[in-house]
Enzyme design. Sequence first.
Site, PDB file in Angstrom:
ATOM      1  N   SER A  25       0.831  -1.228   0.000  1.00  0.00           N
ATOM      2  CA  SER A  25       0.000   0.000   0.000  1.00  0.00           C
ATOM      3  C   SER A  25       0.855   1.263   0.000  1.00  0.00           C
ATOM      4  O   SER A  25       0.378   2.326  -0.407  1.00  0.00           O
ATOM      5  CB  SER A  25      -0.885   0.100   1.241  1.00  0.00           C
ATOM      6  OG  SER A  25      -1.290  -1.111   1.702  1.00  0.00           O
ATOM      7  N   GLY A  53       1.344  -0.399   8.749  1.00  0.00           N
ATOM      8  CA  GLY A  53       2.090   0.843   8.935  1.00  0.00           C
ATOM      9  C   GLY A  53       2.886   1.334   7.738  1.00  0.00           C
ATOM     10  O   GLY A  53       3.745   2.200   7.896  1.00  0.00           O
ATOM     11  N   SER A  54       2.584   0.843   6.525  1.00  0.00           N
ATOM     12  CA  SER A  54       3.419   1.298   5.400  1.00  0.00           C
ATOM     13  C   SER A  54       3.166   2.774   5.069  1.00  0.00           C
ATOM     14  O   SER A  54       4.089   3.483   4.662  1.00  0.00           O
ATOM     15  CB  SER A  54       3.236   0.409   4.176  1.00  0.00           C
ATOM     16  OG  SER A  54       2.018   0.654   3.532  1.00  0.00           O
ATOM     17  N   TRP A  55       1.945   3.266   5.258  1.00  0.00           N
ATOM     18  CA  TRP A  55       1.709   4.701   5.003  1.00  0.00           C
ATOM     19  C   TRP A  55       2.470   5.529   6.045  1.00  0.00           C
ATOM     20  O   TRP A  55       3.051   6.557   5.723  1.00  0.00           O
ATOM     21  CB  TRP A  55       0.206   5.044   5.047  1.00  0.00           C
ATOM     22  CG  TRP A  55      -0.525   4.667   3.788  1.00  0.00           C
ATOM     23  CD1 TRP A  55      -0.157   3.726   2.874  1.00  0.00           C
ATOM     24  CD2 TRP A  55      -1.746   5.244   3.285  1.00  0.00           C
ATOM     25  NE1 TRP A  55      -1.065   3.668   1.845  1.00  0.00           N
ATOM     26  CE2 TRP A  55      -2.052   4.582   2.068  1.00  0.00           C
ATOM     27  CE3 TRP A  55      -2.607   6.234   3.746  1.00  0.00           C
ATOM     28  CZ2 TRP A  55      -3.192   4.907   1.314  1.00  0.00           C
ATOM     29  CZ3 TRP A  55      -3.734   6.554   2.996  1.00  0.00           C
ATOM     30  CH2 TRP A  55      -4.023   5.897   1.793  1.00  0.00           C
ATOM     31  N   ASP A  80      -4.915   2.479  14.810  1.00  0.00           N
ATOM     32  CA  ASP A  80      -5.537   1.279  14.227  1.00  0.00           C
ATOM     33  C   ASP A  80      -6.119   0.417  15.351  1.00  0.00           C
ATOM     34  O   ASP A  80      -5.653   0.462  16.488  1.00  0.00           O
ATOM     35  CB  ASP A  80      -4.521   0.449  13.425  1.00  0.00           C
ATOM     36  CG  ASP A  80      -5.215  -0.469  12.406  1.00  0.00           C
ATOM     37  OD1 ASP A  80      -5.213  -0.148  11.212  1.00  0.00           O
ATOM     38  OD2 ASP A  80      -5.789  -1.502  12.832  1.00  0.00           O
ATOM     39  N   ASP A  96     -10.053   2.734  18.211  1.00  0.00           N
ATOM     40  CA  ASP A  96     -11.105   2.698  17.200  1.00  0.00           C
ATOM     41  C   ASP A  96     -11.332   4.127  16.692  1.00  0.00           C
ATOM     42  O   ASP A  96     -11.619   5.031  17.500  1.00  0.00           O
ATOM     43  CB  ASP A  96     -12.373   2.158  17.884  1.00  0.00           C
ATOM     44  CG  ASP A  96     -13.508   1.934  16.909  1.00  0.00           C
ATOM     45  OD1 ASP A  96     -13.456   2.474  15.794  1.00  0.00           O
ATOM     46  OD2 ASP A  96     -14.453   1.214  17.293  1.00  0.00           O
ATOM     47  N   ASP A 121      -6.729   4.791   5.271  1.00  0.00           N
ATOM     48  CA  ASP A 121      -6.719   3.672   4.313  1.00  0.00           C
ATOM     49  C   ASP A 121      -7.618   2.567   4.873  1.00  0.00           C
ATOM     50  O   ASP A 121      -7.383   1.387   4.657  1.00  0.00           O
ATOM     51  CB  ASP A 121      -5.267   3.187   4.170  1.00  0.00           C
ATOM     52  CG  ASP A 121      -5.064   2.214   3.030  1.00  0.00           C
ATOM     53  OD1 ASP A 121      -5.886   2.200   2.098  1.00  0.00           O
ATOM     54  OD2 ASP A 121      -4.086   1.449   3.086  1.00  0.00           O
ATOM     55  N   LYS A 161      -9.352   6.149   1.451  1.00  0.00           N
ATOM     56  CA  LYS A 161      -9.734   5.073   0.533  1.00  0.00           C
ATOM     57  C   LYS A 161     -11.251   4.991   0.453  1.00  0.00           C
ATOM     58  O   LYS A 161     -11.940   5.115   1.466  1.00  0.00           O
ATOM     59  CB  LYS A 161      -9.187   3.748   1.068  1.00  0.00           C
ATOM     60  CG  LYS A 161      -9.691   2.560   0.264  1.00  0.00           C
ATOM     61  CD  LYS A 161      -8.761   1.403   0.317  1.00  0.00           C
ATOM     62  CE  LYS A 161      -8.798   0.666   1.635  1.00  0.00           C
ATOM     63  NZ  LYS A 161      -7.670  -0.255   1.733  1.00  0.00           N
TER      64      LYS A 161
HETATM   65  N1  SAM Z   1      -2.462   1.927   5.316  1.00  0.00           N
HETATM   66  C1  SAM Z   1      -2.073   0.674   5.943  1.00  0.00           C
HETATM   67  C2  SAM Z   1      -0.643   0.400   5.552  1.00  0.00           C
HETATM   68  O1  SAM Z   1      -0.164   1.036   4.625  1.00  0.00           O
HETATM   69  O2  SAM Z   1       0.004  -0.437   6.182  1.00  0.00           O
HETATM   70  C3  SAM Z   1      -3.002  -0.460   5.561  1.00  0.00           C
HETATM   71  C4  SAM Z   1      -4.371  -0.337   6.171  1.00  0.00           C
HETATM   72  S1  SAM Z   1      -5.344  -1.805   6.076  1.00  0.00           S
HETATM   73  C5  SAM Z   1      -5.731  -1.855   4.368  1.00  0.00           C
HETATM   74  C6  SAM Z   1      -6.887  -1.341   6.786  1.00  0.00           C
HETATM   75  C7  SAM Z   1      -6.827  -1.179   8.294  1.00  0.00           C
HETATM   76  O3  SAM Z   1      -8.053  -0.581   8.731  1.00  0.00           O
HETATM   77  C8  SAM Z   1      -6.726  -2.494   9.085  1.00  0.00           C
HETATM   78  O4  SAM Z   1      -5.486  -2.556   9.738  1.00  0.00           O
HETATM   79  C9  SAM Z   1      -7.883  -2.408  10.104  1.00  0.00           C
HETATM   80  O5  SAM Z   1      -7.542  -2.867  11.395  1.00  0.00           O
HETATM   81  C10 SAM Z   1      -8.164  -0.906  10.107  1.00  0.00           C
HETATM   82  N2  SAM Z   1      -9.481  -0.528  10.651  1.00  0.00           N
HETATM   83  C11 SAM Z   1     -10.701  -0.961  10.235  1.00  0.00           C
HETATM   84  N3  SAM Z   1     -11.672  -0.417  11.003  1.00  0.00           N
HETATM   85  C12 SAM Z   1     -11.056   0.399  11.915  1.00  0.00           C
HETATM   86  C13 SAM Z   1     -11.519   1.232  12.974  1.00  0.00           C
HETATM   87  N4  SAM Z   1     -12.829   1.342  13.249  1.00  0.00           N
HETATM   88  N5  SAM Z   1     -10.623   1.908  13.719  1.00  0.00           N
HETATM   89  C14 SAM Z   1      -9.285   1.782  13.449  1.00  0.00           C
HETATM   90  N6  SAM Z   1      -8.786   1.008  12.462  1.00  0.00           N
HETATM   91  C15 SAM Z   1      -9.660   0.322  11.699  1.00  0.00           C
END
Ligand code: SAM
Length: 311
Positions: A25, A53-55, A80, A96, A121, A161
Amino acid sequence: MGKSSKDKRDLYYRKAKELGYRARSAFKLLQLNEEFHFLDDLERVVDLCAAPGSWSQVLSRKMFDEAEGDVQGKKIVAVDLQPMSPIDNVTTFQADITHPKTLSRILELFGNEKADFVCSDGAPDVTGLHDLDEYVQQQLIMSALQLTTCVLKPHGNFVAKIFRGRDIDMLYSQLGYLFKSVVCAKPRSSRGTSLEAFIVCLDYQPPANWSPKLDNNVSVEEFFHDCFVGINKLSLGDDSQLPEWHESVRTVAPFISCGGLDSFDSDATYHLDEGDMAKIEKSLDPVQSPTNPPYKRALELKRSGKLSSCV
Ligand code: SAM
């Protein structure tokens, strides 16, 4: 699927590991930034739904490693539901984003100063029930947007996203009241076959005299009530409630592909020369092992010989 086979099929997956990013990502944010330059001159940044954590790694490299001036006072906070392994110059919160306390924690870390940039994201766990998944995703975007309106300073930028579903143009029209420019962008590292895209919202311009406040007892509609007075309500996903003006206020955001023609296409197959093949045959380990994978419990049970008794 073996690691090595994914290394061969997915060039961004492989490249992420080569460059030390925890997920492919990272290239989505980098390619969006190539087009919009929202990562220049940032002081305070919020990365929502940030695990693994890549972003945040991209943000940390841009704001600290590649910075030319003084980096003192710069802050990045990553939030997250999942725990995240530490990243240099990033404060991580396991929280959350839909809970008002998360906003208080971020503002506390920023000494009540506002952020220049918020990104999200976020993706909820999918159930396979399409309508439910779409609804939950829309709620997550709305939560990210609500939090953003409380933490972003005027003229700041927001990137999130989205999945281009039925009611997405409603969201564009709402965002058009909050930001000077709203573009829907698809980086080349995002698979063409996926409905995933990113809204890039530039130059936050909240209405005068509107002070958004997060409160668990307030609906999304009530939250934005004073902001969107007299215009379309935020009733995404509920066709039965659509007001008469619904069709007339639909907005189409400009849609662009970004990442430059010289970057890899996620869906293309590339010819590899012998040197590349030799490199790929040697599979690279993941940059960061998952902190709390869903299969962790199953592995623990298997190791203690209790797995079969639970099935
Ligand atoms: N941008 C991240 C990276 O580059 O590593 C990847 C993100 S991943 C596609 C989506 C994330 O959304 C997941 O880690 C998930 O735990 C988080 N997520 C979903 N609902 C959430 C919420 N209500 N609060 C916090 N994080 C949430």
